[in-house]
Write a protein that holds these residues in place. Structure first.
Motif, PDB file in Angstrom:
ATOM      1  N   PRO A 352       0.962  -1.150   0.040  1.00  0.00           N
ATOM      2  CA  PRO A 352      -0.127  -0.079   0.034  1.00  0.00           C
ATOM      3  C   PRO A 352       0.803   1.287  -0.045  1.00  0.00           C
ATOM      4  CG  PRO A 352      -0.823  -1.425   1.715  1.00  0.00           C
ATOM      5  CD  PRO A 352       0.724  -1.830   1.395  1.00  0.00           C
ATOM      6  N   PRO A 353       0.241   2.385  -0.614  1.00  0.00           N
ATOM      7  CA  PRO A 353      -0.776   2.500  -1.228  1.00  0.00           C
ATOM      8  C   PRO A 353      -0.851   2.131  -2.709  1.00  0.00           C
ATOM      9  CG  PRO A 353       0.225   4.580  -1.263  1.00  0.00           C
ATOM     10  CD  PRO A 353       1.267   3.551  -0.431  1.00  0.00           C
ATOM     11  N   GLN A 354       0.153   1.344  -3.152  1.00  0.00           N
ATOM     12  CA  GLN A 354       0.265   1.011  -4.475  1.00  0.00           C
ATOM     13  C   GLN A 354      -1.018   0.183  -5.155  1.00  0.00           C
ATOM     14  OE1 GLN A 354       4.021  -0.658  -5.049  1.00  0.00           O
ATOM     15  NE2 GLN A 354       5.155   0.879  -4.006  1.00  0.00           N
ATOM     16  N   SER A 355      -1.165  -0.262  -6.000  1.00  0.00           N
ATOM     17  CA  SER A 355      -2.357  -0.991  -6.571  1.00  0.00           C
ATOM     18  C   SER A 355      -1.758  -2.452  -7.185  1.00  0.00           C
ATOM     19  CB  SER A 355      -2.947  -0.277  -7.684  1.00  0.00           C
ATOM     20  OG  SER A 355      -3.448   0.988  -7.276  1.00  0.00           O
ATOM     21  N   ALA A 356      -0.740  -2.485  -7.337  1.00  0.00           N
ATOM     22  CA  ALA A 356      -0.286  -3.940  -8.057  1.00  0.00           C
ATOM     23  C   ALA A 356       1.211  -4.171  -7.673  1.00  0.00           C
ATOM     24  CB  ALA A 356      -0.412  -3.665  -9.482  1.00  0.00           C
ATOM     25  N   ILE A 357       1.643  -5.494  -7.726  1.00  0.00           N
ATOM     26  CA  ILE A 357       2.945  -5.989  -7.658  1.00  0.00           C
ATOM     27  C   ILE A 357       3.216  -7.177  -8.517  1.00  0.00           C
ATOM     28  CG2 ILE A 357       2.091  -7.374  -5.602  1.00  0.00           C
ATOM     29  CD1 ILE A 357       4.870  -7.061  -4.050  1.00  0.00           C
ATOM     30  N   LEU A 358       4.548  -7.177  -8.975  1.00  0.00           N
ATOM     31  CA  LEU A 358       4.738  -8.203  -9.787  1.00  0.00           C
ATOM     32  C   LEU A 358       5.692  -9.317  -9.142  1.00  0.00           C
ATOM     33  CD1 LEU A 358       5.035  -9.499 -12.836  1.00  0.00           C
ATOM     34  CD2 LEU A 358       7.265  -8.125 -12.969  1.00  0.00           C
ATOM     35  N   GLY A 359       5.327 -10.465  -9.078  1.00  0.00           N
ATOM     36  CA  GLY A 359       5.997 -11.439  -8.706  1.00  0.00           C
ATOM     37  C   GLY A 359       6.883 -12.513  -9.511  1.00  0.00           C
ATOM     38  N   MET A 360       8.281 -12.648  -9.312  1.00  0.00           N
ATOM     39  CA  MET A 360       9.112 -13.325 -10.228  1.00  0.00           C
ATOM     40  C   MET A 360       9.473 -14.635  -9.303  1.00  0.00           C
ATOM     41  SD  MET A 360      11.608 -10.389 -11.276  1.00  0.00           S
ATOM     42  CE  MET A 360      13.044 -11.752 -11.888  1.00  0.00           C
ATOM     43  N   PHE A 361       9.513 -15.680 -10.138  1.00  0.00           N
ATOM     44  CA  PHE A 361       9.723 -16.936  -9.280  1.00  0.00           C
ATOM     45  C   PHE A 361      10.835 -17.720 -10.228  1.00  0.00           C
ATOM     46  CE2 PHE A 361       5.446 -15.460  -8.640  1.00  0.00           C
ATOM     47  CZ  PHE A 361       5.449 -15.456  -7.470  1.00  0.00           C
ATOM     48  N   ARG A 362      11.218 -19.177  -9.714  1.00  0.00           N
ATOM     49  CA  ARG A 362      12.050 -19.823 -10.175  1.00  0.00           C
ATOM     50  C   ARG A 362      12.176 -20.183 -11.737  1.00  0.00           C
ATOM     51  NH1 ARG A 362      11.242 -24.579  -7.000  1.00  0.00           N
ATOM     52  NH2 ARG A 362      10.576 -25.577  -8.825  1.00  0.00           N
ATOM     53  N   THR A 363      13.294 -20.222 -12.238  1.00  0.00           N
ATOM     54  CA  THR A 363      13.244 -20.689 -13.503  1.00  0.00           C
ATOM     55  C   THR A 363      13.572 -22.088 -13.818  1.00  0.00           C
ATOM     56  OG1 THR A 363      13.932 -18.483 -14.502  1.00  0.00           O
ATOM     57  CG2 THR A 363      14.328 -20.152 -15.817  1.00  0.00           C
ATOM     58  N   GLU A 364      13.001 -23.111 -14.418  1.00  0.00           N
ATOM     59  CA  GLU A 364      13.285 -24.370 -14.426  1.00  0.00           C
ATOM     60  C   GLU A 364      12.656 -24.683 -15.734  1.00  0.00           C
ATOM     61  OE1 GLU A 364      11.104 -26.446 -11.497  1.00  0.00           O
ATOM     62  OE2 GLU A 364       8.983 -26.353 -12.685  1.00  0.00           O
ATOM     63  N   ASP A 365      13.443 -26.115 -16.154  1.00  0.00           N
ATOM     64  CA  ASP A 365      13.389 -26.595 -17.425  1.00  0.00           C
ATOM     65  C   ASP A 365      11.939 -27.276 -17.536  1.00  0.00           C
ATOM     66  OD1 ASP A 365      15.537 -25.612 -18.426  1.00  0.00           O
ATOM     67  OD2 ASP A 365      16.507 -27.592 -18.121  1.00  0.00           O
ATOM     68  N   ARG A 366      11.073 -26.980 -18.463  1.00  0.00           N
ATOM     69  CA  ARG A 366       9.698 -27.662 -18.581  1.00  0.00           C
ATOM     70  C   ARG A 366       9.362 -27.758 -20.068  1.00  0.00           C
ATOM     71  NH1 ARG A 366       7.602 -23.558 -15.034  1.00  0.00           N
ATOM     72  NH2 ARG A 366       6.264 -22.542 -16.908  1.00  0.00           N
ATOM     73  N   VAL A 367       8.682 -28.952 -20.015  1.00  0.00           N
ATOM     74  CA  VAL A 367       8.236 -29.270 -21.587  1.00  0.00           C
ATOM     75  C   VAL A 367       7.198 -28.163 -22.118  1.00  0.00           C
ATOM     76  CG1 VAL A 367       7.126 -31.228 -23.043  1.00  0.00           C
ATOM     77  CG2 VAL A 367       8.932 -31.901 -21.244  1.00  0.00           C
ATOM     78  N   VAL A 368       7.255 -27.694 -23.179  1.00  0.00           N
ATOM     79  CA  VAL A 368       6.417 -26.682 -23.696  1.00  0.00           C
ATOM     80  C   VAL A 368       6.294 -26.868 -25.220  1.00  0.00           C
ATOM     81  CG1 VAL A 368       6.952 -25.033 -22.211  1.00  0.00           C
ATOM     82  CG2 VAL A 368       8.316 -25.004 -23.920  1.00  0.00           C
ATOM     83  N   ALA A 369       5.318 -26.475 -25.809  1.00  0.00           N
ATOM     84  CA  ALA A 369       5.394 -26.276 -27.411  1.00  0.00           C
ATOM     85  C   ALA A 369       5.890 -25.053 -27.934  1.00  0.00           C
ATOM     86  CB  ALA A 369       3.816 -26.547 -27.823  1.00  0.00           C
ATOM     87  N   VAL A 370       6.425 -25.219 -28.944  1.00  0.00           N
ATOM     88  CA  VAL A 370       6.995 -23.982 -29.628  1.00  0.00           C
ATOM     89  C   VAL A 370       7.013 -24.404 -30.916  1.00  0.00           C
ATOM     90  CG1 VAL A 370       9.181 -22.494 -29.838  1.00  0.00           C
ATOM     91  CG2 VAL A 370       8.795 -23.501 -27.472  1.00  0.00           C
ATOM     92  N   ASN A 371       6.327 -23.370 -31.662  1.00  0.00           N
ATOM     93  CA  ASN A 371       6.192 -23.507 -33.135  1.00  0.00           C
ATOM     94  C   ASN A 371       5.677 -24.884 -33.501  1.00  0.00           C
ATOM     95  OD1 ASN A 371       6.992 -20.844 -33.529  1.00  0.00           O
ATOM     96  ND2 ASN A 371       9.055 -21.307 -33.626  1.00  0.00           N
ATOM     97  N   GLY A 372       4.686 -25.541 -32.671  1.00  0.00           N
ATOM     98  CA  GLY A 372       4.212 -26.732 -32.956  1.00  0.00           C
ATOM     99  C   GLY A 372       5.129 -27.916 -32.723  1.00  0.00           C
ATOM    100  N   GLN A 373       6.286 -27.502 -32.143  1.00  0.00           N
ATOM    101  CA  GLN A 373       7.390 -28.851 -31.593  1.00  0.00           C
ATOM    102  C   GLN A 373       7.411 -28.537 -30.091  1.00  0.00           C
ATOM    103  OE1 GLN A 373       9.113 -30.600 -33.891  1.00  0.00           O
ATOM    104  NE2 GLN A 373       7.806 -29.529 -35.500  1.00  0.00           N
ATOM    105  N   ILE A 374       7.294 -29.766 -29.592  1.00  0.00           N
ATOM    106  CA  ILE A 374       7.558 -30.127 -28.236  1.00  0.00           C
ATOM    107  C   ILE A 374       8.802 -30.059 -27.670  1.00  0.00           C
ATOM    108  CG2 ILE A 374       7.135 -31.999 -26.207  1.00  0.00           C
ATOM    109  CD1 ILE A 374       4.547 -32.860 -27.741  1.00  0.00           C
TER     110      ILE A 374
END
Length: 417
Positions: A352-374
């Motif tokens: 307070p008195p701010q209206s927002a806060i950004l939370g950053m968290f741990r970076t870890e390797d995960r399986v994701v889809a990029v341009n149609g590729q896993i």
């Protein structure tokens, strides 16, 4: 002549403070400008230094005491530190010697009385009992007596020898409560909250009670930023004299996102919405005495090197408890990096008195889809907690999406697109 050591003038809006730590004791030599005591307010820790070479004559306010501005907390004397210290040592030495003599005298009296008592007990015994006690080298005073007028009989001695009289065995359970030792594993300590911790608690409760807090999440592919950092970190440090971290990317990305979504940079004052035409971003830092939020001023005018340098300086001050009130007040938005402690995801609380806060968290390797590729990519969850009274879902989601786009394509930060 004594000099009064006083509490400094406290910051505006701070009514009282607490004596946190005395670094010097009465009679101990002190050099000019050496820190005598730390005084903690609900915002900062103030250091009080020695006005000259000398010695603390007397401490008037102990650790934990509540004090006001310019209140006298100790008496100080110029010079004479060592002599005062030596005098105290000599006094203690004499006092110890006197105590030792008293103790020796008491021990001798006790021994004499014990011998007299033992002799008297033996004289009161019958010849048969006396002979039995002497043969077995027993202490008559420790044998349970059942005879008339508390006299010791021959049967009492024989029972004692045979073990029939077992006062020690009977008293053993009471004298040896074994669980008491084990209870140390369930030890409790009651420690008063520091003023800073009390203030943090008040502000967190204030945020929960006075705002309609909602949190939205997204995830960011950190690979582009990590590759850019790996490529230029050595040259960046050589050029600017500071290491290139990830916080500068997020501070600059947040600044650009705040420009696009001014409600996130605004605050509520009564029935009014105050839109700020500047960008002062607080960076939450874990300090020895609790969480503090030093503020980076005008981040839209700062380079990434400026951001890294300022964060480094503020972080060091936080560790040394030397941040000033001015360095922690104001702020239109806050970033909290829980990832440094290994947190995967959380819902940060608004400052307070701010209206927002950004939370950053741990970076870890995960399986994701990029341009149609896993594929496996280094991913980070990010969270935006916001006051729903002023910020709607469109703004909150759009803000977080903008952060994601800038971090996943850091060239956009340079091109401002």
């Amino acid at each position: 002549m004594s000099i009064e050591i006083k509490v400094p003038v406290l910051p505006e809006s701070v009514a009282e403070a607490t004596i946190a730590t005395w670094h010097k004791k009465p009679g101990e030599s002190v050099k000019r400008d050496e820190v005598l005591v730390d005084i903690e307010t609900d915002k900062v820790v103030l250091e009080v230094s020695a006005p000259d070479d000398g010695v603390i004559e007397e401490i008037l306010k102990d650790q934990g005491s509540t004090v006001g501005a310019e209140e006298v907390i100790a008496k100080f004397k110029k010079g004479g530190g060592e002599s005062a210290k030596d005098d105290k040592k000599e006094e203690k030495k004499e006092e110890k010697s006197s105590k030792d003599e008293d103790k020796k005298s008491k021990d001798e009296d006790k021994k004499s009385k014990s011998e007299e008592s033992s002799s008297a007990n033996l004289d009161a015994l019958s010849p048969a009992v006396r002979r039995l006690v002497a043969e077995h080298n027993l202490d008559a005073s420790k044998i349970k007596a059942t005879g008339k007028d508390g006299r010791l009989t021959k049967e009492d001695v024989e029972n004692h020898i045979k073990g029939g009289d077992k006062p020690a065995a009977k008293s053993a359970p009471a004298a040896a409560p074994a669980p008491a030792v084990a209870s140390g594993e369930r030890e409790e300590r009651r420690v008063p909250m520091t003023r800073l911790r009390q203030r943090i608690a008040e502000r967190l409760l204030q945020a929960q009670h006075n705002a309609a807090i909602l949190t939205t999440f997204n995830d960011i592919n950190m690979k582009p930023v990590m590759e850019l950092r790996a490529k230029y970190k050595d040259q960046f440090e050589k050029t600017h004299g500071v290491k290139l971290g990830f916080m500068s990317f997020f501070v600059k990305a947040a600044t650009e996102a705040l420009k696009r979504y001014p409600e996130v940079n605004a605050s509520i004052d009564g029935n009014d919405i105050v839109y700020h035409g500047y960008y002062d971003i607080g960076v939450a830092v874990s300090a020895p005495r609790g969480l503090v939020v030093p503020v980076l001023r005008d981040t839209d005018r700062m380079s990434m090197a400026d951001v890294e340098k300022t964060i480094g300086e503020m972080g060091q001050k936080a560790k040394n408890n030397s941040l000033t009130v001015e360095e922690m007040t104001g702020g239109t938005f806050t970033i909290s990096n829980g990832g440094v402690f290994g947190s995967l995801m959380a819902t940060p609380i608004i400052n307070p008195p701010q209206s927002a806060i950004l939370g950053m968290f741990r970076t870890e390797d995960r399986v994701v889809a990029v341009n149609g590729q896993i594929v496996i990519q280094p991913m980070m969850y990010v969270a935006l907690s916001y006051d729903h009274r002023i910020i709607d879902g469109r703004e909150s989601v759009g803000f977080l999406k903008t952060i994601k786009e800038f971090i996943e394509d850091p060239a956009r930060l340079l091109l401002n697109v």
